[in-house]
Design a protein around this motif. Structure first.
Motif, PDB file in Angstrom:
ATOM      1  N   ILE A  12       0.851  -1.202   0.000  1.00 36.22           N
ATOM      2  CA  ILE A  12       0.000   0.000   0.000  1.00 36.22           C
ATOM      3  C   ILE A  12       0.883   1.248   0.000  1.00 36.22           C
ATOM      4  O   ILE A  12       0.631   2.207  -0.719  1.00 36.22           O
ATOM      5  N   PHE A  13       1.940   1.215   0.795  1.00 38.07           N
ATOM      6  CA  PHE A  13       2.829   2.375   0.933  1.00 38.07           C
ATOM      7  C   PHE A  13       3.447   2.781  -0.404  1.00 38.07           C
ATOM      8  O   PHE A  13       3.411   3.946  -0.795  1.00 38.07           O
ATOM      9  N   ILE A  14       3.965   1.784  -1.135  1.00 36.89           N
ATOM     10  CA  ILE A  14       4.640   2.143  -2.395  1.00 36.89           C
ATOM     11  C   ILE A  14       3.656   2.304  -3.563  1.00 36.89           C
ATOM     12  O   ILE A  14       4.039   2.741  -4.631  1.00 36.89           O
ATOM     13  N   ARG A  15       2.394   1.934  -3.317  1.00 39.87           N
ATOM     14  CA  ARG A  15       1.381   2.073  -4.368  1.00 39.87           C
ATOM     15  C   ARG A  15       1.153   3.542  -4.751  1.00 39.87           C
ATOM     16  O   ARG A  15       0.843   3.875  -5.884  1.00 39.87           O
ATOM     17  N   TYR A  16       1.295   4.441  -3.768  1.00 41.32           N
ATOM     18  CA  TYR A  16       1.064   5.859  -4.013  1.00 41.32           C
ATOM     19  C   TYR A  16       2.418   6.568  -4.119  1.00 41.32           C
ATOM     20  O   TYR A  16       3.079   6.786  -3.117  1.00 41.32           O
ATOM     21  N   PRO A  17       2.814   6.916  -5.346  1.00 39.11           N
ATOM     22  CA  PRO A  17       4.179   7.442  -5.535  1.00 39.11           C
ATOM     23  C   PRO A  17       4.450   8.753  -4.795  1.00 39.11           C
ATOM     24  O   PRO A  17       5.584   9.181  -4.702  1.00 39.11           O
ATOM     25  N   SER A  18       3.401   9.353  -4.250  1.00 39.94           N
ATOM     26  CA  SER A  18       3.619  10.633  -3.564  1.00 39.94           C
ATOM     27  C   SER A  18       4.489  10.475  -2.322  1.00 39.94           C
ATOM     28  O   SER A  18       4.938  11.466  -1.757  1.00 39.94           O
ATOM     29  N   TRP A  19       4.728   9.213  -1.885  1.00 42.83           N
ATOM     30  CA  TRP A  19       5.587   9.026  -0.706  1.00 42.83           C
ATOM     31  C   TRP A  19       6.999   9.557  -0.976  1.00 42.83           C
ATOM     32  O   TRP A  19       7.681  10.025  -0.075  1.00 42.83           O
ATOM     33  N   ILE A  20       7.394   9.524  -2.264  1.00 46.58           N
ATOM     34  CA  ILE A  20       8.727  10.035  -2.605  1.00 46.58           C
ATOM     35  C   ILE A  20       8.769  11.543  -2.342  1.00 46.58           C
ATOM     36  O   ILE A  20       9.729  12.070  -1.789  1.00 46.58           O
ATOM     37  N   ILE A  21       7.655  12.202  -2.716  1.00 47.59           N
ATOM     38  CA  ILE A  21       7.578  13.647  -2.489  1.00 47.59           C
ATOM     39  C   ILE A  21       7.672  13.927  -0.990  1.00 47.59           C
ATOM     40  O   ILE A  21       8.419  14.792  -0.546  1.00 47.59           O
TER      41      ILE A  21
END
Lengths: 290, 281
Positions: free
Chosen positions: A33-42
């Motif tokens: 789930i965490f890596i599913r949303y690329p905004s985590w990089i931001i």
């Protein structure tokens, strides 16, 4: 020769191995789930810069065009520069804030998605849901702390004159207190159902009392007394001392002692509140409601 | 009686009122959240208050006055925070509400109803704006009691620049909501963009205190002029440009943003329908 399956016991029969399998499954799911949303990089790259920036720029405005405000700041606080001081304070605050949202909100998110009740009914170790949510979060936070340090050094020009091993030691010793609070928080939130209000309350207390952006001595005595009961006060002081000053172990010894005590207390409290919530959930049958 | 399947102005208004009622009910269902929204902004302000004390002599922030024209940094910040609450209400009210609809699994079914899509977005923002007005008044009251708030100008004149600023923000909110639909993620985008806007529009400090290379970003944001104009009218700060020029800029911004926002929303929404990802989250 036919090899026996490594794991033969089904989840219906509780063994340590099964509990570990359940934990691994939760970690895998949370990571997906965490890596599913690329905004985590931001979040990882940008938040460490822009969050302290608000306070640093306010301090810059308060300093004045001719620096007269800064001179006053130096007289009032005894500090020579504020950028590194605020960067470290806000970095620790962000860590606690993210733990409250992610670990503290882990069970609440399941409740909102409608999967908590069905998961709860499966014959798994229930604490695994909470612990499993913490592992990917802890990994991402450690990376974020590292990225923050690099960004502060290269973009804000913060001089980390202290010791890296001592800074890592402080972070390591802080983990039980930070995550213990997250565990207790997660259990309360699914009972009280108002995650936002609770996060705002807890992170607000840390923001106001723990000297995130200013020295504690500026506060009235009663606020300093409150700050002495909050582990984040010691974490912030210890990281500042370990990373920014050359005081060495002496500068953080008292903080480490307090953090060990707070860590034991919050971990025990976190697990106790979870056990209480688990029993209460079965009695009231309200775990699926939101 | 007309039904929603034969859309008229009356049916649109009924749909709008249903949306507002639903959001209103949902908001007050969690009363602690409502109370916290009064006190939460004060939590952000408290560190700035203590910081301000550290930079002040006899309670006067003389360094701050060199940039802003006032030593009363707390009135400056309280006013900025209140306006920022309204700006955020449009960000959160539309983009975040869509994400909530996606998570609750009602987005697709709502989208299939014969209601203009923009009306759904506006409906989501109305409750948020009303709630913001209530909670911001509470925040200003308690903030004034704790930190002191000393307006010296005319409140009605100060409200003038808010109108074109807020209408213009709707245009931005439309485009932003469509982006949330496309990306299927709201928290980071909402937090990040509202925080950046907060920094560059000068909600907590005068923008001329920004480093030279960042100042053009602040001056390119119409919100900067909105905040600056309200402060100059209410607490007597030195405006960046003459007040009538700021007003013209805000009115131009209102029309341009409404046009760009609506066009962007239509294009992105069409894209989402082509991709068929409306129900996913």
């Amino acid at each position: 020769m036919r090899s026996e399956p490594i794991v033969s016991a089904p989840l219906g029969r509780s063994t340590s191995l099964n509990e570990m399998r359940a934990l691994a499954a939760v970690i895998r799911r949370e990571w997906t789930i965490f890596i599913r949303y690329p905004s985590w990089i931001i979040s990882l790259l940008i938040w460490p810069i822009i969050f302290p920036m608000g306070y640093i720029l306010t301090a810059r405005a308060l300093s004045g065009v001719d620096g007269s405000g800064l001179t006053q700041f130096q007289i009032n606080t005894g500090l020579t520069e504020y950028v590194g001081y605020m960067a470290v304070g806000t970095m620790i605050w962000m860590w606690q804030n993210v733990v409250l949202w992610n670990v503290g909100g882990a069970l609440r998110n399941e409740q909102m998605r409608g999967t908590l009740e069905s998961n709860w009914l499966s014959p798994t170790w229930r604490f695994a849901y909470l612990l499993g949510a913490s592992v990917p979060q802890l990994i991402s936070m450690l990376v974020m702390l590292l990225v923050s340090g690099l960004e502060y050094a290269f973009l804000f020009g913060v001089k980390f004159q202290g010791s890296l091993p001592l800074t890592l030691l402080v972070i390591l010793v802080s983990i039980p207190a930070v995550y213990g609070l997250g565990f207790a928080f997660a259990s309360l939130v699914i009972t009280m159902k108002e995650a936002n209000a609770f996060v705002f309350l807890v992170r607000g207390i840390v923001m106001v009392f723990c000297g995130v952006t200013y020295p504690l001595a500026i506060q009235p005595q009663w606020m300093q007394n409150v700050a002495a009961w909050l582990p984040q006060t010691y974490i912030i002081h210890a990281v500042r001392s370990a990373a920014l000053s050359t005081e060495g172990f002496q500068g953080i010894a008292h903080d480490l002692q307090m953090l060990v005590l707070f860590g034991a207390f919050w971990l025990a409290l976190g697990m106790a509140v979870f056990a209480w919530m688990e029993r209460r959930a079965r009695q009231t049958g309200a775990i699926g409601q939101y | 009686m007309e039904t929603l399947s034969t859309p008229t102005l009356a049916s649109h208004l009924r749909a709008l009122s249903a949306l507002i009622r639903k959001d209103w009910k949902q908001y007050w269902r969690y009363p602690l959240n409502a109370i916290s929204s009064v006190f939460h902004p004060l939590v952000w302000i408290a560190p700035v208050y203590f910081m301000g004390l550290a930079f002040s002599h006899n309670g006067k922030a003389l360094g701050f006055a060199q940039y802003s024209g006032t030593t009363d940094f707390m009135s400056f910040i309280l006013l900025g925070t209140m306006l920022e609450n309204f700006i955020n209400a449009v960000f959160w009210g539309m983009g975040y509400a869509l994400k909530n609809d996606m998570d609750s699994g009602v987005m697709e079914s709502n989208w299939l109803t014969p209601i203009p899509r923009l009306l759904i977005l506006i409906g989501h923002s109305v409750t948020n704006l009303v709630v913001t007005a209530i909670t911001s008044t509470g925040m200003l009251f308690f903030g004034g009691l704790i930190f002191g708030f000393h307006p010296t100008g005319d409140v009605l004149t100060a409200l003038l620049p808010i109108l074109p600023m807020m209408i213009g923000l709707y245009g931005f909110g439309f485009a932003f909501a469509a982006l949330v639909m496309l990306m299927r993620e709201a928290n980071t985008m909402v937090d990040l963009s509202s925080f950046l806007v907060q920094i560059f529009s000068g909600s907590n400090f005068p923008v001329n205190a920004l480093p030279r290379y960042l100042l053009p970003v602040a001056l390119a944001l119409p919100l900067t002029y909105g905040l600056d104009s309200v402060r100059a009218r209410l607490i007597g700060t030195t405006p960046l440009v003459p007040l009538n020029v700021e007003m013209i800029l805000l009115i131009v911004f209102m029309f341009v943003m409404l046009w760009i926002g609506t066009a962007a929303f239509r294009a992105l929404e069409r894209r989402v329908r082509i991709l068929g990802t409306l129900g996913q989250h």
